[in-house]
Scaffold this active site. Structure first.
Site, PDB file in Angstrom:
ATOM      1  N   GLY A   1       2.262  -5.509   7.313  1.00  0.00           N
ATOM      2  CA  GLY A   1       1.512  -6.184   6.563  1.00  0.00           C
ATOM      3  C   GLY A   1       0.139  -6.568   7.474  1.00  0.00           C
ATOM      4  CB  SER A   2      -2.304  -8.895   6.767  1.00  0.00           C
ATOM      5  OG  SER A   2      -1.763 -10.178   6.631  1.00  0.00           O
ATOM      6  CB  THR A   3      -3.421  -9.130  11.928  1.00  0.00           C
ATOM      7  OG1 THR A   3      -3.685  -7.579  12.115  1.00  0.00           O
ATOM      8  CG2 THR A   3      -3.230  -9.706  13.457  1.00  0.00           C
TER       9      THR A   3
ATOM     10  CD  GLU B   1       4.365  -0.497  13.022  1.00  0.00           C
ATOM     11  OE1 GLU B   1       3.188  -0.312  13.215  1.00  0.00           O
ATOM     12  OE2 GLU B   1       5.334   0.369  13.493  1.00  0.00           O
TER      13      GLU B   1
ATOM     14  CG  ASN C   1      -0.383  -0.157   2.381  1.00  0.00           C
ATOM     15  OD1 ASN C   1       0.421  -0.941   2.623  1.00  0.00           O
ATOM     16  ND2 ASN C   1      -1.080   0.299   3.473  1.00  0.00           N
TER      17      ASN C   1
ATOM     18  CD  GLU D   1       8.012   0.716  11.111  1.00  0.00           C
ATOM     19  OE1 GLU D   1       7.053   0.709  10.782  1.00  0.00           O
ATOM     20  OE2 GLU D   1       9.065  -0.037  10.540  1.00  0.00           O
TER      21      GLU D   1
ATOM     22  CB  CYS E   1      -2.251   0.412   8.341  1.00  0.00           C
ATOM     23  SG  CYS E   1      -0.818   1.553   8.385  1.00  0.00           S
TER      24      CYS E   1
ATOM     25  N   GLY F   1       1.501 -11.501   9.988  1.00  0.00           N
ATOM     26  CA  GLY F   1       2.498 -10.935  10.958  1.00  0.00           C
ATOM     27  C   GLY F   1       2.424 -11.851  12.111  1.00  0.00           C
TER      28      GLY F   1
HETATM   29  P1  NAD Z   1       0.621  -9.082   3.640  1.00  0.00           P
HETATM   30  O1  NAD Z   1       0.581  -9.426   5.121  1.00  0.00           O
HETATM   31  O2  NAD Z   1      -0.277 -10.200   2.629  1.00  0.00           O
HETATM   32  O3  NAD Z   1       1.887  -9.023   3.076  1.00  0.00           O
HETATM   33  C1  NAD Z   1       2.616  -8.083   3.416  1.00  0.00           C
HETATM   34  C2  NAD Z   1       4.133  -8.633   3.095  1.00  0.00           C
HETATM   35  O4  NAD Z   1       4.500  -9.803   3.907  1.00  0.00           O
HETATM   36  C3  NAD Z   1       4.284  -8.835   1.574  1.00  0.00           C
HETATM   37  O5  NAD Z   1       5.721  -8.225   0.969  1.00  0.00           O
HETATM   38  C4  NAD Z   1       4.311 -10.263   1.590  1.00  0.00           C
HETATM   39  O6  NAD Z   1       4.748 -10.812   0.214  1.00  0.00           O
HETATM   40  C5  NAD Z   1       4.742 -10.764   2.558  1.00  0.00           C
HETATM   41  N1  NAD Z   1       4.590 -12.101   3.181  1.00  0.00           N
HETATM   42  C6  NAD Z   1       3.528 -12.872   2.746  1.00  0.00           C
HETATM   43  N2  NAD Z   1       3.281 -14.004   3.523  1.00  0.00           N
HETATM   44  C7  NAD Z   1       4.532 -14.193   4.275  1.00  0.00           C
HETATM   45  C8  NAD Z   1       5.197 -15.082   4.987  1.00  0.00           C
HETATM   46  N3  NAD Z   1       4.558 -16.325   5.152  1.00  0.00           N
HETATM   47  N4  NAD Z   1       6.263 -14.880   5.375  1.00  0.00           N
HETATM   48  C9  NAD Z   1       6.913 -13.451   5.234  1.00  0.00           C
HETATM   49  N5  NAD Z   1       6.468 -12.713   4.620  1.00  0.00           N
HETATM   50  C10 NAD Z   1       5.266 -12.976   3.853  1.00  0.00           C
HETATM   51  O7  NAD Z   1      -0.374  -7.706   3.623  1.00  0.00           O
HETATM   52  P2  NAD Z   1      -0.469  -6.779   2.340  1.00  0.00           P
HETATM   53  O8  NAD Z   1      -1.787  -7.218   1.940  1.00  0.00           O
HETATM   54  O9  NAD Z   1       0.659  -6.788   1.561  1.00  0.00           O
HETATM   55  O10 NAD Z   1      -0.651  -5.215   3.083  1.00  0.00           O
HETATM   56  C11 NAD Z   1      -1.910  -4.790   3.782  1.00  0.00           C
HETATM   57  C12 NAD Z   1      -1.912  -5.184   5.215  1.00  0.00           C
HETATM   58  O11 NAD Z   1      -0.929  -4.152   5.566  1.00  0.00           O
HETATM   59  C13 NAD Z   1      -3.058  -4.615   5.884  1.00  0.00           C
HETATM   60  O12 NAD Z   1      -3.791  -5.329   6.859  1.00  0.00           O
HETATM   61  C14 NAD Z   1      -2.723  -3.169   6.241  1.00  0.00           C
HETATM   62  O13 NAD Z   1      -3.417  -2.598   7.631  1.00  0.00           O
HETATM   63  C15 NAD Z   1      -1.277  -3.491   6.949  1.00  0.00           C
HETATM   64  N6  NAD Z   1      -0.479  -2.418   6.949  1.00  0.00           N
HETATM   65  C16 NAD Z   1       0.129  -2.009   8.334  1.00  0.00           C
HETATM   66  C17 NAD Z   1       0.725  -0.936   8.494  1.00  0.00           C
HETATM   67  C18 NAD Z   1       1.241  -0.404   9.719  1.00  0.00           C
HETATM   68  O14 NAD Z   1       2.006   0.540   9.693  1.00  0.00           O
HETATM   69  N7  NAD Z   1       0.749  -0.777  10.811  1.00  0.00           N
HETATM   70  C19 NAD Z   1       1.163  -0.009   7.291  1.00  0.00           C
HETATM   71  C20 NAD Z   1       0.784  -0.578   6.238  1.00  0.00           C
HETATM   72  C21 NAD Z   1      -0.007  -1.570   5.662  1.00  0.00           C
END
Ligand code: NAD
Length: 458
Positions: free
Chosen positions: A208-210, A230, A132, A434, A264, A213
């Site tokens: 990324g997503s919860t 995050e 994003n 961060e 997010c 994470g």
């Molecule tokens: P995602 O969790 O699908 O992917 C995030 C990253 O993790 C990508 O680079 C992906 O390739 C990688 N990934 C996926 N599976 C993995 C695994 N098993 N091991 C290691 N890495 C892996 O999330 P997304 O759809 O790309 O992003 C959207 C999410 O990110 C939303 O939930 C959003 O709220 C969150 N987000 C949080 C913040 C914050 O600062 N809190 C900021 C931006 C986005």
């Protein structure tokens, strides 16, 4: 084997290039290069590391337009936003370029000698970012890590690797050692997991997503590896009856539709005190209708397309007729992943739009009666990332900001992120912080050394 991944322009739906997806062996090779680069980097004088980071910031500054144009094409961000994002990367680098000369330990009074603490680099840090905000979130990880004396292997999301790749190239152009900042595009299950599992990666910063994470945390736990997470959000924008309703309504679309809601910190729940609900919605509707959605290359566009067709389908599932719609904005039709902003009025407390992160331009409005109910509703979520409180009562602003369980709140504003202040979530929105002045310390290990002075010779 490297798989070729098609990179699509979200505003047209057409692929325009391909990027190779790294496998575990390529991640391993990048980490090995990073180990060597980090040794040389940590051995440099702090002033030299600071100078190189300032040069990196200057090179980014000279390429703001190029980076912004790349982000428009790869992610569909409006050009004005993308330009801001590239400038933000420069600012974050400049801010942390002061850190190498300020990693100051302490001297602690003890008997029989001197006790001193040192902030030592961790080594190689893995930074995994979502699609994003590909540039800014990467910089929040790599800038303080480099400033702390670490090397970084950055894994961008599959769909949006282009600016991350270019930033690693700019680091080299600025004179940073080869291998110190590497971008390794790849799939999460392959390259992402290989990076988390790599024994020479000392820390993982994941955004990324919860759900992912939690998986990253479990993998890191096998090696007792520190993580910063995050994660997602379901933030509330609380509007009290005593607020400046004109200002709150004018600002509300930006709080949730910015970056097409793929944020997010999006305030995807709008809690409005019942006595002013109608007056507020009367003001909100023209602001939503006026929200400019269109070609992200246009200077005055406020919102572009969603990142992919699959993501648009997911967002659309929240506006499927099962939840009443108050009103919608507009969006172009035709090719591209367009979605018109939507304001929903859920009539059931278990409606999924009140619970799940939409990550799109959809906001759910709920009425509340009084301060206690506002706080209860705001906290009725597994997440705790961001949020806003609109009131003219200073005491109420303080009370409610103390009661809402979120990591980053604003009173009479919808801002969330400043690189000078710490940012991160509570509850399932994450672990660690961060940005802010202390961020480099999160990329160091604190070492304590006692120097015995012994007896003075007779
Ligand atoms: P995602 O969790 O699908 O992917 C995030 C990253 O993790 C990508 O680079 C992906 O390739 C990688 N990934 C996926 N599976 C993995 C695994 N098993 N091991 C290691 N890495 C892996 O999330 P997304 O759809 O790309 O992003 C959207 C999410 O990110 C939303 O939930 C959003 O709220 C969150 N987000 C949080 C913040 C914050 O600062 N809190 C900021 C931006 C986005």
């Amino acid at each position: 084997m490297t798989e070729a991944f098609a990179i699509v322009d979200p505003s047209t739906g057409a692929a325009f290039t391909e990027v190779g997806m790294a496998d575990a062996s390529e991640v391993d090779a990048a980490v090995r290069r990073a180990v060597r680069a980090q040794e040389g980097w940590a051995a440099l004088a702090p002033a030299d590391r600071a100078r190189l980071l300032r040069r990196f910031a200057a090179v980014v500054d000279a390429h703001v337009e190029e980076l912004a144009t790349l982000e428009v094409r790869n992610s569909g961000h409006p050009i004005a936003s993308a330009r801001w994002e590239a400038g933000h990367v420069r600012d974050v680098l400049e801010y942390y370029s002061g850190a190498p000369e300020r990693l100051i330990g302490s001297q602690i009074p003890v008997a029989g000698g001197i006790d001193v603490t040192f902030h030592e680099p961790l080594g190689v840090v893995g930074v995994i970012v979502p699609w994003n905000f590909p540039m800014t979130i990467a910089a929040w990880g790599f800038a303080p890590a480099l400033a702390a004396g670490d090397a970084v292997v950055l894994k961008p999301a599959e769909w949006t690797p282009l600016t991350a790749l270019r930033l690693a190239g700019l680091a080299l152009e600025a004179g940073l050692p080869d291998g110190l900042l590497q971008t390794v595009p790849g799939r999460g299950a392959d390259a992402g997991e290989a990076l988390v599992r790599h024994p020479d990666v000392a820390k993982v910063v994941f955004t990324g997503s919860t759900r992912t994470g939690s998986r990253v945390m479990a993998l890191a736990a096998e090696q007792v590896k520190p993580v910063t997470l995050e994660l997602g959000g379901k933030s509330a924008n609380i509007v009290f009856a005593d607020a400046d309703l004109d200002a709150a309504a004018a600002a509300a679309p930006g709080a949730v539709f910015d970056n097409a809601g793929q944020d997010c910190c999006a305030r995807s729940r709008l809690l409005v005190e019942r006595s002013v609900l109608d007056a507020f919605l009367e003001r909100l509707e023209p602001a939503v209708v006026a929200w400019r959605v269109g070609d992200p290359r246009s200077e005055d566009v406020q919102m572009g397309p969603l990142v992919s067709a699959a993501h648009r389908d997911r967002v659309a599932s929240f506006v499927d007729g099962s939840t009443p719609v108050a009103f919608r904005g507009s969006a172009p039709s035709g090719a591209g992943f367009w979605f018109a902003p939507a304001v929903l009025l859920p009539d059931r407390p278990d409606d999924r739009v009140l619970r799940e992160e939409v990550f799109g331009p959809v906001v759910a409005v709920q009425a509340f009666d009084g301060e206690a109910e506002a706080v209860r509703l705001a906290n009725e979520t597994a997440y705790g990332l961001s949020g806003s409180i609109w009131t003219r009562d200073l005491g109420r602003g303080i009370r409610v900001s103390q009661a809402v369980r979120s990591g980053a709140l604003s009173v009479n504003s919808n801002s969330s992120v400043r690189y000078t202040t710490p940012f991160g979530g509570m509850k399932r929105s994450g672990i660690g912080r961060e940005l802010g002045p202390d961020a480099p310390l999160a990329f160091t290990a604190l070492k304590n050394v006692f120097y015995a002075t012994g007896e003075a010779p007779a």
